[in-house]
Design a protein around this motif. Structure first.
Motif, PDB file in Angstrom:
ATOM      1  N   LYS A   1     -33.877 -23.356  29.515  1.00 43.17           N
ATOM      2  CA  LYS A   1     -33.376 -22.042  29.211  1.00 43.17           C
ATOM      3  C   LYS A   1     -32.075 -22.048  29.374  1.00 43.17           C
ATOM      4  O   LYS A   1     -31.554 -22.323  30.522  1.00 43.17           O
ATOM      5  N   MET A   2     -31.343 -21.325  28.672  1.00 47.29           N
ATOM      6  CA  MET A   2     -29.781 -20.997  28.712  1.00 47.29           C
ATOM      7  C   MET A   2     -29.408 -20.233  30.043  1.00 47.29           C
ATOM      8  O   MET A   2     -30.332 -19.315  30.410  1.00 47.29           O
ATOM      9  N   ILE A   3     -28.419 -20.579  30.852  1.00 47.50           N
ATOM     10  CA  ILE A   3     -28.071 -19.829  31.879  1.00 47.50           C
ATOM     11  C   ILE A   3     -27.356 -18.657  31.271  1.00 47.50           C
ATOM     12  O   ILE A   3     -27.339 -17.437  32.168  1.00 47.50           O
ATOM     13  N   ILE A   4     -26.342 -18.720  30.442  1.00 46.75           N
ATOM     14  CA  ILE A   4     -25.573 -17.874  29.898  1.00 46.75           C
ATOM     15  C   ILE A   4     -26.180 -17.139  28.583  1.00 46.75           C
ATOM     16  O   ILE A   4     -26.622 -17.565  27.792  1.00 46.75           O
ATOM     17  N   ASN A   5     -26.340 -15.734  28.726  1.00 40.98           N
ATOM     18  CA  ASN A   5     -26.951 -15.034  27.489  1.00 40.98           C
ATOM     19  C   ASN A   5     -25.953 -13.735  27.199  1.00 40.98           C
ATOM     20  O   ASN A   5     -26.106 -12.849  28.047  1.00 40.98           O
ATOM     21  N   PHE A   6     -25.052 -13.804  26.504  1.00 33.90           N
ATOM     22  CA  PHE A   6     -24.332 -12.658  26.009  1.00 33.90           C
ATOM     23  C   PHE A   6     -24.922 -11.685  25.295  1.00 33.90           C
ATOM     24  O   PHE A   6     -24.239 -10.441  25.170  1.00 33.90           O
ATOM     25  N   LYS A   7     -26.049 -11.965  25.041  1.00 32.61           N
ATOM     26  CA  LYS A   7     -26.595 -10.893  24.308  1.00 32.61           C
ATOM     27  C   LYS A   7     -28.016 -10.093  25.464  1.00 32.61           C
ATOM     28  O   LYS A   7     -28.499  -9.243  25.066  1.00 32.61           O
ATOM     29  N   HIS A   8     -27.785 -10.262  26.710  1.00 32.03           N
ATOM     30  CA  HIS A   8     -28.673 -10.021  27.669  1.00 32.03           C
ATOM     31  C   HIS A   8     -28.554  -8.386  27.690  1.00 32.03           C
ATOM     32  O   HIS A   8     -29.717  -7.715  27.802  1.00 32.03           O
ATOM     33  N   LEU A   9     -27.583  -8.079  27.830  1.00 30.94           N
ATOM     34  CA  LEU A   9     -27.435  -6.407  27.929  1.00 30.94           C
ATOM     35  C   LEU A   9     -27.833  -5.793  26.770  1.00 30.94           C
ATOM     36  O   LEU A   9     -28.744  -4.514  26.899  1.00 30.94           O
ATOM     37  N   ASN A  10     -27.942  -6.200  25.681  1.00 21.84           N
ATOM     38  CA  ASN A  10     -28.465  -5.676  24.571  1.00 21.84           C
ATOM     39  C   ASN A  10     -30.106  -5.837  24.377  1.00 21.84           C
ATOM     40  O   ASN A  10     -30.802  -4.867  24.248  1.00 21.84           O
ATOM     41  N   GLU A  11     -30.459  -6.948  25.066  1.00 21.17           N
ATOM     42  CA  GLU A  11     -32.012  -7.152  25.005  1.00 21.17           C
ATOM     43  C   GLU A  11     -32.627  -6.239  26.090  1.00 21.17           C
ATOM     44  O   GLU A  11     -33.795  -5.758  25.855  1.00 21.17           O
ATOM     45  N   VAL A  12     -32.061  -6.032  27.111  1.00 21.09           N
ATOM     46  CA  VAL A  12     -32.416  -5.030  28.126  1.00 21.09           C
ATOM     47  C   VAL A  12     -32.108  -3.343  27.913  1.00 21.09           C
ATOM     48  O   VAL A  12     -32.673  -2.523  28.696  1.00 21.09           O
ATOM     49  N   LYS A  13     -31.315  -3.422  27.009  1.00 20.63           N
ATOM     50  CA  LYS A  13     -30.987  -2.150  26.315  1.00 20.63           C
ATOM     51  C   LYS A  13     -30.242  -1.194  27.571  1.00 20.63           C
ATOM     52  O   LYS A  13     -30.444  -0.121  27.722  1.00 20.63           O
ATOM     53  N   LEU A  14     -29.420  -1.892  28.271  1.00 19.73           N
ATOM     54  CA  LEU A  14     -28.536  -1.423  29.348  1.00 19.73           C
ATOM     55  C   LEU A  14     -27.060  -1.588  29.161  1.00 19.73           C
ATOM     56  O   LEU A  14     -26.625  -2.239  28.567  1.00 19.73           O
ATOM     57  N   LYS A  15     -26.260  -0.406  29.590  1.00 20.79           N
ATOM     58  CA  LYS A  15     -24.838  -0.575  29.423  1.00 20.79           C
ATOM     59  C   LYS A  15     -24.625  -1.275  30.638  1.00 20.79           C
ATOM     60  O   LYS A  15     -25.369  -1.632  31.632  1.00 20.79           O
ATOM     61  N   TYR A  16     -23.075  -1.789  30.770  1.00 20.79           N
ATOM     62  CA  TYR A  16     -22.856  -2.713  31.733  1.00 20.79           C
ATOM     63  C   TYR A  16     -23.082  -2.305  33.147  1.00 20.79           C
ATOM     64  O   TYR A  16     -23.468  -2.823  34.062  1.00 20.79           O
ATOM     65  N   PHE A  17     -22.611  -0.762  33.152  1.00 21.57           N
ATOM     66  CA  PHE A  17     -22.864  -0.281  34.688  1.00 21.57           C
ATOM     67  C   PHE A  17     -24.052   0.034  35.055  1.00 21.57           C
ATOM     68  O   PHE A  17     -24.375   0.321  36.101  1.00 21.57           O
ATOM     69  N   GLU A  18     -24.926   0.633  34.046  1.00 22.69           N
ATOM     70  CA  GLU A  18     -26.212   0.648  34.456  1.00 22.69           C
ATOM     71  C   GLU A  18     -26.838  -0.727  34.778  1.00 22.69           C
ATOM     72  O   GLU A  18     -27.706  -0.403  35.818  1.00 22.69           O
ATOM     73  N   HIS A  19     -26.627  -1.682  34.201  1.00 27.35           N
ATOM     74  CA  HIS A  19     -27.230  -2.967  34.705  1.00 27.35           C
ATOM     75  C   HIS A  19     -26.533  -3.329  35.823  1.00 27.35           C
ATOM     76  O   HIS A  19     -27.517  -3.844  36.982  1.00 27.35           O
ATOM     77  N   LEU A  20     -25.351  -3.317  36.204  1.00 26.19           N
ATOM     78  CA  LEU A  20     -24.823  -3.191  37.543  1.00 26.19           C
ATOM     79  C   LEU A  20     -25.496  -2.681  38.628  1.00 26.19           C
ATOM     80  O   LEU A  20     -25.828  -3.179  39.668  1.00 26.19           O
ATOM     81  N   ARG A  21     -25.472  -1.395  38.412  1.00 25.09           N
ATOM     82  CA  ARG A  21     -26.251  -0.589  39.226  1.00 25.09           C
ATOM     83  C   ARG A  21     -27.607  -1.068  39.788  1.00 25.09           C
ATOM     84  O   ARG A  21     -28.120  -1.021  41.048  1.00 25.09           O
ATOM     85  N   PHE A  22     -28.290  -1.337  38.825  1.00 23.44           N
ATOM     86  CA  PHE A  22     -29.766  -1.752  39.054  1.00 23.44           C
ATOM     87  C   PHE A  22     -29.916  -2.971  39.642  1.00 23.44           C
ATOM     88  O   PHE A  22     -30.519  -3.312  40.744  1.00 23.44           O
ATOM     89  N   THR A  23     -28.994  -3.927  39.340  1.00 19.40           N
ATOM     90  CA  THR A  23     -29.062  -5.291  39.926  1.00 19.40           C
ATOM     91  C   THR A  23     -28.547  -5.186  41.378  1.00 19.40           C
ATOM     92  O   THR A  23     -28.992  -6.145  42.351  1.00 19.40           O
ATOM     93  N   TRP A  24     -27.418  -4.378  41.721  1.00 20.46           N
ATOM     94  CA  TRP A  24     -27.163  -4.250  42.967  1.00 20.46           C
ATOM     95  C   TRP A  24     -28.326  -3.711  44.178  1.00 20.46           C
ATOM     96  O   TRP A  24     -28.070  -4.267  45.128  1.00 20.46           O
ATOM     97  N   PHE A  25     -28.939  -2.685  43.480  1.00 25.04           N
ATOM     98  CA  PHE A  25     -29.877  -2.079  44.360  1.00 25.04           C
ATOM     99  C   PHE A  25     -30.832  -3.172  44.601  1.00 25.04           C
ATOM    100  O   PHE A  25     -31.412  -2.957  45.676  1.00 25.04           O
ATOM    101  N   GLU A  26     -31.275  -3.714  43.521  1.00 21.69           N
ATOM    102  CA  GLU A  26     -32.276  -4.635  43.793  1.00 21.69           C
ATOM    103  C   GLU A  26     -31.892  -5.933  44.546  1.00 21.69           C
ATOM    104  O   GLU A  26     -32.801  -6.245  45.436  1.00 21.69           O
TER     105      GLU A  26
END
Length: 67
Positions: A1-26
């Protein structure tokens, strides 16, 4: 599997800061669980079900995002 996926945010349907917040809390939760597991390894009768609860909770939080 590829390490870099530029479509990831679209795939998870999150904006950048939503994703950042989720991942930092996790990440913070994960670090706390790591410490608890370390202590549990030394004293097995302490935090005996914390990891399984964490895994279930993390799975529920991911499902809640719709991923």
């Amino acid at each position: 599997k590829m390490i870099i996926n530029f479509k990831h945010l679209n795939e998870v349907k999150l904006k950048y800061f939503e994703h950042l917040r989720f991942t930092w809390f996790e990440s913070i939760r994960g670090m706390l669980i790591m410490i608890a597991l370390f202590i549990h390894g030394i004293c097995p009768y302490i935090f005996y079900d914390m990891f399984s609860s964490y895994i279930k909770g993390a799975s529920d939080r991911i499902k809640k995002l719709g991923v």
